[in-house]
Design a protein around this motif. Sequence first.
Motif, PDB file in Angstrom:
ATOM      1  N   ASP A  64       0.857  -1.185   0.000  1.00 29.79           N
ATOM      2  CA  ASP A  64       0.000   0.000   0.000  1.00 29.79           C
ATOM      3  C   ASP A  64       0.895   1.236   0.000  1.00 29.79           C
ATOM      4  OD1 ASP A  64      -1.897   1.961   0.269  1.00 29.79           O
ATOM      5  OD2 ASP A  64      -2.532   1.371   2.293  1.00 29.79           O
ATOM      6  N   LYS A  65       0.957   1.912  -1.134  1.00 30.77           N
ATOM      7  CA  LYS A  65       1.822   3.093  -1.280  1.00 30.77           C
ATOM      8  C   LYS A  65       1.099   4.399  -0.931  1.00 30.77           C
ATOM      9  CE  LYS A  65       5.340   0.897  -3.095  1.00 30.77           C
ATOM     10  NZ  LYS A  65       6.622   1.194  -3.539  1.00 30.77           N
ATOM     11  N   LEU A  66      -0.196   4.305  -0.662  1.00 36.26           N
ATOM     12  CA  LEU A  66      -0.958   5.524  -0.379  1.00 36.26           C
ATOM     13  C   LEU A  66      -0.425   6.297   0.827  1.00 36.26           C
ATOM     14  CD1 LEU A  66      -3.249   7.231  -1.428  1.00 36.26           C
ATOM     15  CD2 LEU A  66      -4.808   5.907   0.008  1.00 36.26           C
ATOM     16  N   PRO A  67      -0.063   5.637   1.937  1.00 31.39           N
ATOM     17  CA  PRO A  67       0.488   6.416   3.065  1.00 31.39           C
ATOM     18  C   PRO A  67       1.767   7.163   2.686  1.00 31.39           C
ATOM     19  CG  PRO A  67      -0.170   4.232   3.808  1.00 31.39           C
ATOM     20  CD  PRO A  67      -0.269   4.230   2.303  1.00 31.39           C
ATOM     21  N   GLU A  68       2.607   6.551   1.858  1.00 25.10           N
ATOM     22  CA  GLU A  68       3.828   7.218   1.418  1.00 25.10           C
ATOM     23  C   GLU A  68       3.499   8.421   0.538  1.00 25.10           C
ATOM     24  OE1 GLU A  68       6.734   4.532  -0.288  1.00 25.10           O
ATOM     25  OE2 GLU A  68       6.137   2.995   1.162  1.00 25.10           O
ATOM     26  N   ALA A  69       2.556   8.244  -0.364  1.00 26.73           N
ATOM     27  CA  ALA A  69       2.154   9.348  -1.243  1.00 26.73           C
ATOM     28  C   ALA A  69       1.579  10.498  -0.428  1.00 26.73           C
ATOM     29  CB  ALA A  69       1.146   8.864  -2.282  1.00 26.73           C
ATOM     30  N   SER A  70       0.833  10.164   0.616  1.00 23.70           N
ATOM     31  CA  SER A  70       0.253  11.191   1.483  1.00 23.70           C
ATOM     32  C   SER A  70       1.351  11.946   2.230  1.00 23.70           C
ATOM     33  CB  SER A  70      -0.718  10.541   2.464  1.00 23.70           C
ATOM     34  OG  SER A  70      -1.265  11.494   3.337  1.00 23.70           O
ATOM     35  N   ALA A  71       2.340  11.220   2.737  1.00 22.29           N
ATOM     36  CA  ALA A  71       3.454  11.860   3.444  1.00 22.29           C
ATOM     37  C   ALA A  71       4.257  12.745   2.493  1.00 22.29           C
ATOM     38  CB  ALA A  71       4.346  10.804   4.089  1.00 22.29           C
ATOM     39  N   GLU A  72       4.479  12.272   1.278  1.00 21.68           N
ATOM     40  CA  GLU A  72       5.206  13.079   0.284  1.00 21.68           C
ATOM     41  C   GLU A  72       4.451  14.361  -0.037  1.00 21.68           C
ATOM     42  OE1 GLU A  72       5.578  10.190  -2.825  1.00 21.68           O
ATOM     43  OE2 GLU A  72       7.395   9.309  -1.968  1.00 21.68           O
ATOM     44  N   ARG A  73       3.128  14.247  -0.151  1.00 25.88           N
ATOM     45  CA  ARG A  73       2.297  15.429  -0.415  1.00 25.88           C
ATOM     46  C   ARG A  73       2.395  16.417   0.733  1.00 25.88           C
ATOM     47  NH1 ARG A  73      -3.943  14.525  -0.243  1.00 25.88           N
ATOM     48  NH2 ARG A  73      -3.285  14.133   1.876  1.00 25.88           N
ATOM     49  N   ASP A  74       2.351  15.911   1.976  1.00 27.18           N
ATOM     50  CA  ASP A  74       2.462  16.785   3.143  1.00 27.18           C
ATOM     51  C   ASP A  74       3.817  17.493   3.160  1.00 27.18           C
ATOM     52  OD1 ASP A  74      -0.052  15.936   3.859  1.00 27.18           O
ATOM     53  OD2 ASP A  74       0.631  14.631   5.488  1.00 27.18           O
ATOM     54  N   ILE A  75       4.866  16.772   2.804  1.00 31.61           N
ATOM     55  CA  ILE A  75       6.206  17.362   2.763  1.00 31.61           C
ATOM     56  C   ILE A  75       6.267  18.471   1.720  1.00 31.61           C
ATOM     57  CG2 ILE A  75       8.610  16.888   2.106  1.00 31.61           C
ATOM     58  CD1 ILE A  75       8.221  14.131   3.557  1.00 31.61           C
ATOM     59  N   ARG A  76       5.705  18.232   0.538  1.00 35.07           N
ATOM     60  CA  ARG A  76       5.695  19.276  -0.502  1.00 35.07           C
ATOM     61  C   ARG A  76       4.963  20.518  -0.010  1.00 35.07           C
ATOM     62  NH1 ARG A  76       4.328  14.882  -3.723  1.00 35.07           N
ATOM     63  NH2 ARG A  76       2.178  15.602  -3.897  1.00 35.07           N
ATOM     64  N   TYR A  77       3.829  20.325   0.666  1.00 33.74           N
ATOM     65  CA  TYR A  77       3.047  21.445   1.188  1.00 33.74           C
ATOM     66  C   TYR A  77       3.873  22.235   2.209  1.00 33.74           C
ATOM     67  CZ  TYR A  77      -0.388  24.048   3.882  1.00 33.74           C
ATOM     68  OH  TYR A  77      -1.061  25.052   4.530  1.00 33.74           O
ATOM     69  N   LEU A  78       4.466  21.534   3.169  1.00 31.22           N
ATOM     70  CA  LEU A  78       5.242  22.205   4.216  1.00 31.22           C
ATOM     71  C   LEU A  78       6.457  22.917   3.639  1.00 31.22           C
ATOM     72  CD1 LEU A  78       4.862  19.463   6.940  1.00 31.22           C
ATOM     73  CD2 LEU A  78       3.904  21.783   7.026  1.00 31.22           C
ATOM     74  N   GLN A  79       7.116  22.306   2.665  1.00 27.22           N
ATOM     75  CA  GLN A  79       8.258  22.959   2.023  1.00 27.22           C
ATOM     76  C   GLN A  79       7.811  24.239   1.317  1.00 27.22           C
ATOM     77  OE1 GLN A  79       9.665  19.601  -0.305  1.00 27.22           O
ATOM     78  NE2 GLN A  79      11.348  19.230   1.132  1.00 27.22           N
ATOM     79  N   ALA A  80       6.647  24.205   0.673  1.00 26.06           N
ATOM     80  CA  ALA A  80       6.124  25.401  -0.002  1.00 26.06           C
ATOM     81  C   ALA A  80       5.783  26.487   1.011  1.00 26.06           C
ATOM     82  CB  ALA A  80       4.896  25.051  -0.840  1.00 26.06           C
ATOM     83  N   ARG A  81       5.204  26.108   2.140  1.00 29.18           N
ATOM     84  CA  ARG A  81       4.850  27.089   3.175  1.00 29.18           C
ATOM     85  C   ARG A  81       6.102  27.724   3.774  1.00 29.18           C
ATOM     86  NH1 ARG A  81       0.480  29.541   2.801  1.00 29.18           N
ATOM     87  NH2 ARG A  81       0.213  29.831   5.024  1.00 29.18           N
ATOM     88  N   ILE A  82       7.138  26.928   3.984  1.00 21.42           N
ATOM     89  CA  ILE A  82       8.394  27.457   4.538  1.00 21.42           C
ATOM     90  C   ILE A  82       9.078  28.354   3.512  1.00 21.42           C
ATOM     91  CG2 ILE A  82      10.717  26.818   5.295  1.00 21.42           C
ATOM     92  CD1 ILE A  82       9.365  24.325   6.645  1.00 21.42           C
ATOM     93  N   ALA A  83       9.099  27.918   2.257  1.00 22.89           N
ATOM     94  CA  ALA A  83       9.747  28.712   1.200  1.00 22.89           C
ATOM     95  C   ALA A  83       9.059  30.062   1.020  1.00 22.89           C
ATOM     96  CB  ALA A  83       9.752  27.943  -0.115  1.00 22.89           C
TER      97      ALA A  83
END
Length: 165
Positions: A59-78
């Motif tokens: 099940d790769k969905l949890p990984e995809a969700s974590a990757e999405r959260d990381i992209r969001y947080l990186q965008a907010r910090i940037a």
Amino acid sequence: MSRAFVREDAPDAAPQLPDLPVSAHPNHVTPAGLAQLHARLAAAQEELARLRARADRLDKLPEASAERDIRYLQARIAGAIPLDPASQPRDRVAFGAEVTVRDETGRATVYAIVGEDEADAAHRKIAPHSPLAQALIGAGIGDLVDWPRPAGAVTLEIVAIRYPN
């Protein structure tokens, strides 16, 4: 190779989740808010590493969700625009202020104007573009402001303004 022959449902194919929406408002943050964003990013990165280390990764969905959260947080910090509350005017309500107001019944309440990612209505932390913050920003001690609410406007008196260190 034709796309018709690519097997997209293979176990190693990670699902693509849409990115979380990023606010169109400027991302003003307090020092504490920026630290919280960094802490959330570190926690999300640790979670992704934990998920990738699982023995059973069908099940790769949890990984995809974590990757999405990381992209969001990186965008907010940037996009973060740090504002030091200590640099704000002491006699006026501005970003980073803790404002004590008194309503028409005499009840006093303290609100903190913080960044969007820090906002938490249950703890009376409000975003700078919220209707209440917009009513408060620029006001001074003793001023009366009207807070437009769906249930009807409320008049608030500014009792105190404090900027945490």
